[in-house]
Design an enzyme around this catalytic site. Structure first.
Site, mmCIF file in Angstrom:
data_model
loop_
_atom_site.group_PDB
_atom_site.id
_atom_site.type_symbol
_atom_site.label_atom_id
_atom_site.label_comp_id
_atom_site.label_asym_id
_atom_site.label_seq_id
_atom_site.Cartn_x
_atom_site.Cartn_y
_atom_site.Cartn_z
ATOM 1 N N ASN A 1 46.622 11.953 -38.456
ATOM 2 C CA ASN A 1 46.364 10.782 -39.293
ATOM 3 C C ASN A 1 46.678 9.460 -38.604
ATOM 4 O O ASN A 1 46.000 8.455 -38.826
ATOM 5 C CB ASN A 1 47.173 10.884 -40.586
ATOM 6 C CG ASN A 1 46.665 11.982 -41.497
ATOM 7 O OD1 ASN A 1 45.475 12.300 -41.499
ATOM 8 N ND2 ASN A 1 47.552 12.586 -42.265
ATOM 9 N N ASN B 1 50.011 6.966 -41.613
ATOM 10 C CA ASN B 1 48.594 6.919 -41.988
ATOM 11 C C ASN B 1 47.950 5.558 -41.771
ATOM 12 O O ASN B 1 46.716 5.465 -41.752
ATOM 13 C CB ASN B 1 48.416 7.334 -43.448
ATOM 14 C CG ASN B 1 48.617 8.819 -43.652
ATOM 15 O OD1 ASN B 1 49.131 9.517 -42.769
ATOM 16 N ND2 ASN B 1 48.216 9.321 -44.796
ATOM 17 N N HIS C 1 57.484 14.366 -36.454
ATOM 18 C CA HIS C 1 56.285 13.534 -36.564
ATOM 19 C C HIS C 1 56.441 12.204 -35.837
ATOM 20 O O HIS C 1 55.454 11.539 -35.534
ATOM 21 C CB HIS C 1 55.990 13.275 -38.048
ATOM 22 C CG HIS C 1 54.532 13.133 -38.359
ATOM 23 N ND1 HIS C 1 53.518 13.641 -37.558
ATOM 24 C CD2 HIS C 1 53.893 12.538 -39.419
ATOM 25 C CE1 HIS C 1 52.343 13.373 -38.102
ATOM 26 N NE2 HIS C 1 52.539 12.703 -39.212
#
Length: 279
Positions: free
Chosen positions: A175, A129, A79
């Site tokens: 996100n 996020n 990620h």
């Protein structure tokens, strides 16, 4: 009697399932709203004007910012591959020792000149996020327009080894990108999407993206980082005249940004336009 019990049991199951789906939808909605509220709260913090070299950059032509999206403390996970790309870019230009923490933008930055372009490299130190908070703060501090901000992030829908450019448009479920769009209030930011592939077997998406690359994937990752840096240099960190031409297949947001820049360029040189009209 037995059939009646089966019907009653099925009815209860349907009610429970309906209640579960409603609860799930409410959770997803509330999570999205909560993220937006957090974005707004963090962005409302007091802002300190840039000083020193940052202030000088405000007066020097066009700036570009390259952002590596990810999670702080998890730089080696799938990620956070955007952070790894920025690390490779900094290393190529012998800038790896110039990362410094900037509390005013909630991130780590390098301010330098790369291939004759004034560039700010940013690694947000906020969770994925709410990465957009750091990006918006840095854009404000260094006077950088959204269309000159390149977001580098992971892409589930592409296998490891595949890299793609996206000129603005929707977040496509990412996100970190969604947070950037929300905080900058526009979706014109170009993106470098680095494939990480989808999980195999029964592994969840969350566990996959937060996991580390396998030894086999590491062999591919090295060349991916090199290719990603090459693309950043050839497609984004160029002269203004070269960067103004956008792909005709890019989404409306990217095309509109390019058109606005062309209109500004024409309005900045009325004498040249007038002379051309007379010939």
């Amino acid at each position: 009697m037995g059939r009646l019990k089966k019907v009653t049991g099925l009815s209860k199951l349907c009610r429970y399932l309906s209640l579960f789906l409603k609860t799930l939808m409410n959770f997803v909605t509330m999570r999205g709203l909560l993220t937006r509220v957090i974005n707004r709260v963090l962005l409302s913090e007091l802002f300190t004007p840039a000083m020193g070299i940052e202030a000088e950059m405000h007066t020097e032509g066009r700036r570009r910012m390259v952002v590596g999206l990810g999670n702080p403390g998890m730089e080696s996970t799938r990620h956070s591959i955007g952070m790894a790309v920025l690390g490779a870019l900094a290393t190529r230009f012998s800038l790896a020792d110039r990362w410094r923490s900037d509390k005013h933008v909630s991130g780590e930055v390098i301010v330098s000149e790369i291939d004759h372009a004034h560039v700010v490299l940013l690694r947000p130190r906020l969770l994925m996020n709410v990465n957009g908070v750091s990006v918006a703060k840095a854009a404000r501090k260094y006077g950088i327009k959204p269309e000159d901000i390149v977001l580098v992030h992971d892409e589930l829908d592409k296998p490891l080894g595949k890299i793609a450019i996206k000129h603005g448009g929707s977040a496509r479920g990412h996100n970190g990108v969604r947070s950037c769009v929300d905080c900058l209030q526009t979706d014109v930011m170009p993106r470098l999407r680095v494939g990480i592939g989808r999980p195999a077997g029964q592994m969840s998406v969350e566990r996959h993206v937060l996991g580390r690359f396998s030894s086999e994937e590491q062999k591919v990752l090295d060349s991916v980082l090199v290719q990603s840096v090459d693309i950043l240099l050839s497609k984004f960190l160029q002269q203004d005249s070269q960067q103004d031409s956008q792909s005709p297949s890019s989404p409306a947001g990217g095309r509109q940004a390019a058109q606005k820049r062309k209109e500004r360029a024409r309005s900045d040189s009325p004498a040249k336009d007038s002379a051309a009209a007379q010939t």
